[in-house]
Design a protein around this motif. Sequence first.
Motif, short mmCIF file in Angstrom:
data_model
loop_
_atom_site.label_atom_id
_atom_site.label_comp_id
_atom_site.label_asym_id
_atom_site.label_seq_id
_atom_site.Cartn_x
_atom_site.Cartn_y
_atom_site.Cartn_z
N ASN A 83 -11.41 -5.75 -0.73
CA ASN A 83 -12.30 -4.59 -0.63
C ASN A 83 -12.31 -4.01 0.77
O ASN A 83 -13.32 -3.49 1.23
N THR A 84 -11.19 -4.10 1.47
CA THR A 84 -11.08 -3.50 2.79
C THR A 84 -9.93 -2.51 2.81
O THR A 84 -8.79 -2.88 2.52
N LEU A 85 -10.23 -1.28 3.14
CA LEU A 85 -9.22 -0.26 3.33
C LEU A 85 -8.70 -0.42 4.76
O LEU A 85 -9.45 -0.27 5.72
N GLY A 134 0.83 -1.20 0.00
CA GLY A 134 0.00 0.00 0.00
C GLY A 134 0.86 1.24 0.00
O GLY A 134 1.72 1.41 -0.87
N VAL A 135 0.67 2.09 1.01
CA VAL A 135 1.37 3.38 1.08
C VAL A 135 1.97 3.55 2.47
O VAL A 135 1.31 3.30 3.48
N LEU A 136 3.23 3.99 2.52
CA LEU A 136 3.88 4.35 3.77
C LEU A 136 3.89 5.87 3.88
O LEU A 136 4.28 6.57 2.95
N PHE A 137 3.45 6.38 5.02
CA PHE A 137 3.47 7.82 5.28
C PHE A 137 4.68 8.12 6.17
O PHE A 137 4.80 7.60 7.27
N THR A 138 5.58 8.97 5.69
CA THR A 138 6.77 9.31 6.46
C THR A 138 6.52 10.45 7.42
O THR A 138 7.31 10.67 8.34
N LEU A 190 -1.20 2.62 4.94
CA LEU A 190 -2.54 2.32 4.42
C LEU A 190 -2.42 1.30 3.29
O LEU A 190 -1.56 1.45 2.42
N MET A 191 -3.29 0.29 3.33
CA MET A 191 -3.34 -0.70 2.25
C MET A 191 -4.79 -0.86 1.83
O MET A 191 -5.69 -1.01 2.66
#
Length: 493
Positions: free
Chosen positions: A255-257, A62-66, A307-308
């Motif tokens: 289908n799950t955030l 997903g996404v890594l937030f720094t 977040l994935m």
Amino acid sequence: MKTISTICAAALLIAGYAFAEKNSPRPNLLLIVTDDESWFEHDIYGHSNLKTPHFNRLAEEGVLFTRGYVSAPSCGPSRAAILTGRNSWELEQGACMLSYFPKKFTSVMEILENNGYQSAFTGKPWGPGICPLEGQTGMAGKGFYDLKIRDYEKRDYLNCFDVPANFAAFLAERDTGKPFIFWAGIHEPHAVWPDQQEAEKLLKEEFNVDAGRINQDPGNNPYLQPFGFYYELLNADRQVGQMLASLEQQDLLENTLVLYIGDNGSDSDPGGLLEDVARRNGTDMDPRRMKGKNTAYDAGCHVPMALMWKGTVPPGRVIDDFIKSIDIAPTFLQAAGVQVPPFMTGKSFLELVLSSQSGRIDPERDFVMTGSEWHTHPRTTRTIRDGRYEYIVKYPNADRPERIVELYDLQNDMWEYKNLIDNPEYAPVRERLKAMMAEAGRRTGDPRTTGNLEILEETLRVQDELWPHWGAEIRKRAAGKPYSGLKEYLGGD
């Protein structure tokens, strides 16, 4: 004439419904909130060798937030801010830990429940706090607490409730005709921790980790924690993996955030004992101690966040924009196709995670402001942080008669050892950040900026009287009764 806020709300509503229509059915929402960990504790951020594979999976798929931040470095106000999409200082009594969460502030879980979602939770919810007549009585939705961890009577350093098992129980009995929002409040790695000898044994047996090697490599963060903290950090990560496995078993992961965030920074001073000693002696804490939980420093509000959303959010990206926990509620609402109410201060970051971009994306997300009022004693601070510098104001209170201002260059001093506030070379930086804090405070109605301190000062007075009595009896006495009765019991006017 339509106001700008009305136009923005309408635009978000249209965008949200268009997105939901395009990506039907509406996504399930799993919010994982851990307790007391700073961002740098995870190896994926590059300052630790302690591998957290399940958090890493969320980031890699997903996404890594720094630059993920919470509103306050204290769990109660931080969690209230997550739920409402509002800064902690916008929540009146909710700005103080152990106080109450006013009914007037609606949570994202309640909004989604009113818009066709099934809402549920387990583990640590909002709190700790009291529930007087004026306050909310709990989280929206059904709580799942029937299942407990194995041998919980002998493992009092862990919370007894089995978060992954209770989440699995929810999945087994949920209404399959509705999407869900589920709050998974993992208690770990909050102290109390197992002692050094027990933790060293557990780390080796359960995770094959040599405790003596943790964070000893060059470049790792300098804040060595007790071994028990590291054991509980890995235990929390394992719980994340178990919840992801439950979603996969139910064929729900696509289908799950799934969003993971810590509620505030790591605690290397459980109970505030070292800080209390320093305060009594009239000295500052040893600068080698972590400036984390309950402090104004970066490690207090800068938390791990990932977040994935498989099949929807492009994977393997790193976002460097400043993202704040108050942005979660509007993001969830927009993903669900539900109108973002105008009272939410947070701003949806859905467009960022749906893009294929990495790095800095939204030029307006170039700073973050955080604050604190009261934890177990006054914590009256505000902090503003941009891409390089951090400006801190510590306000006078019962323990500190003077106003203290600090400035740090995190590019050259990320652990904040050198206060530059009196260095004339940094005067322009100081004045710029001071002006930014004042503007952000005016825009969000911060009482520390506007001077409208009546509610806050009354709450702080009650909190100082409440703390020596804190426990089951005071919570029972406060439940469902007017807040004024609590003040009378405590000896107030």
